[in-house]
Design an enzyme around this catalytic site. Structure first.
Site, PDB file in Angstrom:
ATOM      1  N   TYR A 152       0.830  -1.210   0.000  1.00 44.16           N
ATOM      2  CA  TYR A 152       0.000   0.000   0.000  1.00 44.16           C
ATOM      3  C   TYR A 152       0.867   1.263   0.000  1.00 44.16           C
ATOM      4  O   TYR A 152       0.588   2.220  -0.738  1.00 44.16           O
ATOM      5  CB  TYR A 152      -0.901  -0.031   1.232  1.00 44.16           C
ATOM      6  CG  TYR A 152      -1.950   1.041   1.309  1.00 44.16           C
ATOM      7  CD1 TYR A 152      -3.113   0.970   0.540  1.00 44.16           C
ATOM      8  CD2 TYR A 152      -1.810   2.123   2.181  1.00 44.16           C
ATOM      9  CE1 TYR A 152      -4.101   1.950   0.638  1.00 44.16           C
ATOM     10  CE2 TYR A 152      -2.779   3.101   2.284  1.00 44.16           C
ATOM     11  CZ  TYR A 152      -3.922   3.012   1.508  1.00 44.16           C
ATOM     12  OH  TYR A 152      -4.893   3.983   1.602  1.00 44.16           O
ATOM     13  N   LYS A 156       0.865   4.095  -2.873  1.00 43.81           N
ATOM     14  CA  LYS A 156       0.495   5.477  -2.585  1.00 43.81           C
ATOM     15  C   LYS A 156       1.649   6.443  -2.854  1.00 43.81           C
ATOM     16  O   LYS A 156       1.425   7.606  -3.224  1.00 43.81           O
ATOM     17  CB  LYS A 156       0.016   5.594  -1.140  1.00 43.81           C
ATOM     18  CG  LYS A 156      -1.338   4.923  -0.898  1.00 43.81           C
ATOM     19  CD  LYS A 156      -2.406   5.410  -1.877  1.00 43.81           C
ATOM     20  CE  LYS A 156      -3.806   4.999  -1.459  1.00 43.81           C
ATOM     21  NZ  LYS A 156      -4.839   5.455  -2.440  1.00 43.81           N
TER      22      LYS A 156
END
Length: 251
Positions: A152, A156
């Protein structure tokens, strides 16, 4: 803005949480909105809540190129050329590196990065033709690193580089690209994190609020307000920026 000038916005991951709040806010701002989500039923329910003729709900997997092209074409045919795109769709598959499977890595990267690439590639042609466009990509404070989120966090962080490059390439066509990096936002996703950790959600939020300078956690509406500004006519000189909406400064 007259009816003939109504902007058409696409919001991915709009079935709930941040995406749903953003879609509702853009509709309130006078835009026609397409709510896209893997959960087609949730997307259509959200569109119905906004109102007939003002919104449509479309089900798709943003990591599937064919589905993306079909969905964006449907939006253009039913609402008009989309000139606002909010790349919000996202998932988590948290685990420590040594426990993380290749599937957990690939699924997160595919939804966030491949999905945003495919959606932007499909929508940008309408923006460049109209000589106006607003792209907002959802990053996260996890882009700075977060234990148990190597997939993640990488996705991001990638969204930030993606955003800056879009700003460089598309600026001459009147298209801006910015990213929002939320901090702790009370959503189903953060509730699921609390459950995974074996902590009650209210306790989880209270502990997070103690670490935030404004002494509260964020809400989806906090992000929707920021999106509203970034897609406005008045934000035309803001591009290539990453705005941390986190209740305090982030390094």
């Amino acid at each position: 803005m007259t009816e003939s000038q109504t902007r058409v916005a696409i919001v991915t991951g709009a079935g709930r949480g941040i995406g749903a709040a953003v879609a509702a806010r853009l509709a309130a701002d006078g835009m026609a909105v397409a709510l896209l989500d893997l959960d087609e039923s949730a997307a259509k329910q959200g569109a119905e809540a906004i109102g007939a003729g003002k919104a449509i709900g479309v089900g798709l997997d943003v990591s599937d190129a064919g589905q993306v092209e079909a969905a964006v074409t449907k939006v253009a045919d039913e609402l008009g050329p989309p000139t606002v795109l909010i790349n919000n769709a996202g998932i988590t598959r948290d685990n420590l590196l040594f426990k993380m499977s290749e599937e957990d890595w690939d699924s997160v990267i595919n939804v966030h990065l491949r999905g945003s690439f495919l959606m932007t590639r499909a929508a940008q042609k309408y923006m460049t033709e109209q000589r106006f466009g607003r792209i907002v990509n959802l990053s996260s404070t996890s882009a700075l690193g977060n234990r148990g989120q190597v997939n993640y966090s990488a996705a991001k962080a990638g969204m930030q580089g993606f955003t800056k490059t879009l700003a460089i390439e598309l600026g001459k066509f009147g298209v801006t690209a910015n990213a929002i990096a939320p901090g702790f936002i009370a959503t189903d996703m953060t509730a699921a994190t609390a459950e995974r950790l074996g902590v009650g959600f209210e306790e989880f939020k209270a502990a997070a609020a103690q670490q935030i300078p404004v002494a509260r956690v964020g809400t989806p509406d906090d992000i929707a307000h920021t999106v509203s500004f970034l897609v406005s006519e008045g934000a035309g000189f803001v591009s290539g920026q990453v705005i941390y909406v986190a209740g305090g400064p982030k390094d």
